[in-house]
Structures are given as C-alpha cells and as structure tokens.
Design a protein around this motif. Structure first.
Motif, PDB file in Angstrom:
ATOM      1  N   MET A 292       0.825  -1.207   0.000  1.00 51.48           N
ATOM      2  CA  MET A 292       0.000   0.000   0.000  1.00 51.48           C
ATOM      3  C   MET A 292       0.863   1.262   0.000  1.00 51.48           C
ATOM      4  O   MET A 292       0.468   2.287  -0.531  1.00 51.48           O
ATOM      5  N   ALA A 293       2.060   1.163   0.563  1.00 48.68           N
ATOM      6  CA  ALA A 293       2.936   2.339   0.578  1.00 48.68           C
ATOM      7  C   ALA A 293       3.312   2.753  -0.836  1.00 48.68           C
ATOM      8  O   ALA A 293       3.372   3.943  -1.141  1.00 48.68           O
ATOM      9  N   ARG A 294       3.558   1.774  -1.708  1.00 49.03           N
ATOM     10  CA  ARG A 294       3.887   2.100  -3.101  1.00 49.03           C
ATOM     11  C   ARG A 294       2.713   2.802  -3.774  1.00 49.03           C
ATOM     12  O   ARG A 294       2.913   3.721  -4.561  1.00 49.03           O
ATOM     13  N   ARG A 295       1.499   2.381  -3.499  1.00 46.17           N
ATOM     14  CA  ARG A 295       0.316   3.033  -4.068  1.00 46.17           C
ATOM     15  C   ARG A 295       0.272   4.489  -3.645  1.00 46.17           C
ATOM     16  O   ARG A 295       0.070   5.381  -4.451  1.00 46.17           O
ATOM     17  N   LYS A 296       0.472   4.736  -2.365  1.00 47.78           N
ATOM     18  CA  LYS A 296       0.452   6.121  -1.868  1.00 47.78           C
ATOM     19  C   LYS A 296       1.583   6.933  -2.491  1.00 47.78           C
ATOM     20  O   LYS A 296       1.406   8.103  -2.814  1.00 47.78           O
ATOM     21  N   SER A 297       2.738   6.304  -2.677  1.00 45.77           N
ATOM     22  CA  SER A 297       3.855   6.989  -3.335  1.00 45.77           C
ATOM     23  C   SER A 297       3.500   7.349  -4.769  1.00 45.77           C
ATOM     24  O   SER A 297       3.810   8.442  -5.247  1.00 45.77           O
ATOM     25  N   ARG A 298       2.824   6.423  -5.453  1.00 44.83           N
ATOM     26  CA  ARG A 298       2.412   6.697  -6.840  1.00 44.83           C
ATOM     27  C   ARG A 298       1.364   7.815  -6.895  1.00 44.83           C
ATOM     28  O   ARG A 298       1.379   8.627  -7.810  1.00 44.83           O
TER      29      ARG A 298
ATOM     30  N   LEU B 117       9.178  18.309  -5.800  1.00 48.01           N
ATOM     31  CA  LEU B 117       9.893  17.315  -4.995  1.00 48.01           C
ATOM     32  C   LEU B 117       9.914  17.632  -3.503  1.00 48.01           C
ATOM     33  O   LEU B 117      10.283  16.781  -2.695  1.00 48.01           O
ATOM     34  N   GLU B 118       9.473  18.825  -3.128  1.00 48.64           N
ATOM     35  CA  GLU B 118       9.313  19.154  -1.706  1.00 48.64           C
ATOM     36  C   GLU B 118       8.044  18.515  -1.138  1.00 48.64           C
ATOM     37  O   GLU B 118       7.914  18.355   0.064  1.00 48.64           O
ATOM     38  N   PHE B 119       7.089  18.204  -2.007  1.00 52.92           N
ATOM     39  CA  PHE B 119       5.811  17.610  -1.600  1.00 52.92           C
ATOM     40  C   PHE B 119       5.143  18.420  -0.492  1.00 52.92           C
ATOM     41  O   PHE B 119       4.661  17.877   0.507  1.00 52.92           O
ATOM     42  N   SER B 120       5.109  19.721  -0.678  1.00 55.80           N
ATOM     43  CA  SER B 120       4.572  20.619   0.350  1.00 55.80           C
ATOM     44  C   SER B 120       3.076  20.410   0.612  1.00 55.80           C
ATOM     45  O   SER B 120       2.587  20.744   1.686  1.00 55.80           O
ATOM     46  N   TRP B 121       2.361  19.864  -0.347  1.00 49.60           N
ATOM     47  CA  TRP B 121       0.922  19.645  -0.177  1.00 49.60           C
ATOM     48  C   TRP B 121       0.627  18.359   0.598  1.00 49.60           C
ATOM     49  O   TRP B 121      -0.496  18.110   0.993  1.00 49.60           O
ATOM     50  N   VAL B 122       1.645  17.543   0.838  1.00 54.30           N
ATOM     51  CA  VAL B 122       1.475  16.274   1.544  1.00 54.30           C
ATOM     52  C   VAL B 122       1.632  16.540   3.043  1.00 54.30           C
ATOM     53  O   VAL B 122       2.600  17.161   3.477  1.00 54.30           O
ATOM     54  N   SER B 123       0.679  16.058   3.811  1.00 52.64           N
ATOM     55  CA  SER B 123       0.729  16.291   5.255  1.00 52.64           C
ATOM     56  C   SER B 123       1.923  15.577   5.884  1.00 52.64           C
ATOM     57  O   SER B 123       2.411  14.571   5.361  1.00 52.64           O
TER      58      SER B 123
ATOM     59  N   ASN C 263       4.077   8.333   7.496  1.00 54.84           N
ATOM     60  CA  ASN C 263       3.596   6.984   7.206  1.00 54.84           C
ATOM     61  C   ASN C 263       4.311   6.369   6.004  1.00 54.84           C
ATOM     62  O   ASN C 263       4.544   5.159   5.981  1.00 54.84           O
ATOM     63  N   LEU C 264       4.625   7.199   5.016  1.00 56.48           N
ATOM     64  CA  LEU C 264       5.338   6.696   3.836  1.00 56.48           C
ATOM     65  C   LEU C 264       6.770   6.327   4.171  1.00 56.48           C
ATOM     66  O   LEU C 264       7.314   5.374   3.621  1.00 56.48           O
TER      67      LEU C 264
ATOM     68  N   LEU D 167       8.802   8.027   0.187  1.00 57.37           N
ATOM     69  CA  LEU D 167       9.069   9.349  -0.378  1.00 57.37           C
ATOM     70  C   LEU D 167      10.132   9.275  -1.463  1.00 57.37           C
ATOM     71  O   LEU D 167      10.040   9.959  -2.479  1.00 57.37           O
ATOM     72  N   THR D 168      11.128   8.438  -1.256  1.00 60.18           N
ATOM     73  CA  THR D 168      12.183   8.267  -2.260  1.00 60.18           C
ATOM     74  C   THR D 168      11.597   7.704  -3.549  1.00 60.18           C
ATOM     75  O   THR D 168      11.949   8.148  -4.651  1.00 60.18           O
TER      76      THR D 168
END
Length: 137
Positions: free
Chosen positions: A1-7, A28-34, A40-41, A46-47
C-alpha cells in the motif's frame, strides 16, 4: 500500500508540475502532503515518489512521444490532464524501470485513475499503457 500512496503523490506532483507550472524542485518538496502522510510513507516511500517524479520529468520528451504514438484517434493536446499525469508516471517505469513488473504498474495506474479520473478514464489508460507495455517489453 505504501507504493500506491507513493504513486498517488507522484501523480499529484506531475499533475501540479504540468497544470500549475510548478518547478521540479518545488514538486519534490511535496509541500501539499501532510506530515502524517510523509511519516507513514517513510523515507523509502518518499524516495520512490521522488524517483517517479524526477524520472518522469527527466524523460518527459521520450515519455510524451511514446504516449502520442499509442493514442488512437485522439489528440495529445486534448488529453484530460489527470489521465495524462497518470499515463506519464506509469510510462516512465514501463520504459525505464525494468525491475518493476508491467502488470503491477498498469494495475496501479488503473486504480489511481479510477479514484481521480473520469468515469471511463481507466479503460483509456489501460489500453494506452498496455500498448506501450507490448512495445517496450
């Protein structure tokens, strides 16, 4: 499930890069991601998301050419931006990450586009990616 969230994060990043003209470094900063989702990722998740985003942007010309080649009776410029973002982050591993099984890449793309795309987007995305898979295997 982590890969799904990464995608999903990578898809959102490529969508923002395309539609919002956000720079690669900003994406690549992913500022919109809590912070909770990032936590959790973990570093591995994240990588993986960063790899998908940076690899897609780095190879965008080849990726878009491959997508255009497999559009039947459809103009690239008219593609729904959600569909295009999913196609891009999925074409990248099909072309350049041979260690990922193509059926997993396509299945994940279908699930993401079912969640974020229009009602029949998954049929279109599946057909395009399957044709790309056949060419690059």
């Amino acid at each position: 499930m982590a890969r799904r969230k990464s995608r999903i994060i990578a898809f959102q990043g490529i969508y923002s890069w395309d539609v919002g003209s956000i720079s690669e470094s900003e994406v690549l900063e992913f500022s919109w991601v809590s912070d909770e989702v990032k936590s959790n990722l973990g570093i591995e998740g994240l990588t993986f998301a960063k790899l998908l985003v940076s690899g897609t942007i780095e190879h965008i010309t080849e990726i878009d050419s491959m997508i255009k080649k497999h559009l039947i009776n459809w103009d690239f410029e008219r593609l729904n931006k959600v569909d295009l973002a999913v196609l891009r982050i999925s074409t990248y591993p099909l072309m350049f990450q041979k260690d990922l099984h193509p059926s997993i890449v396509i299945d994940e793309a279908i699930d993401i586009v079912k969640e974020f795309g229009s009602e029949d987007s998954f049929k279109f995305v599946n057909a395009v990616l399957d044709n790309i898979r056949k060419e690059v295997q």
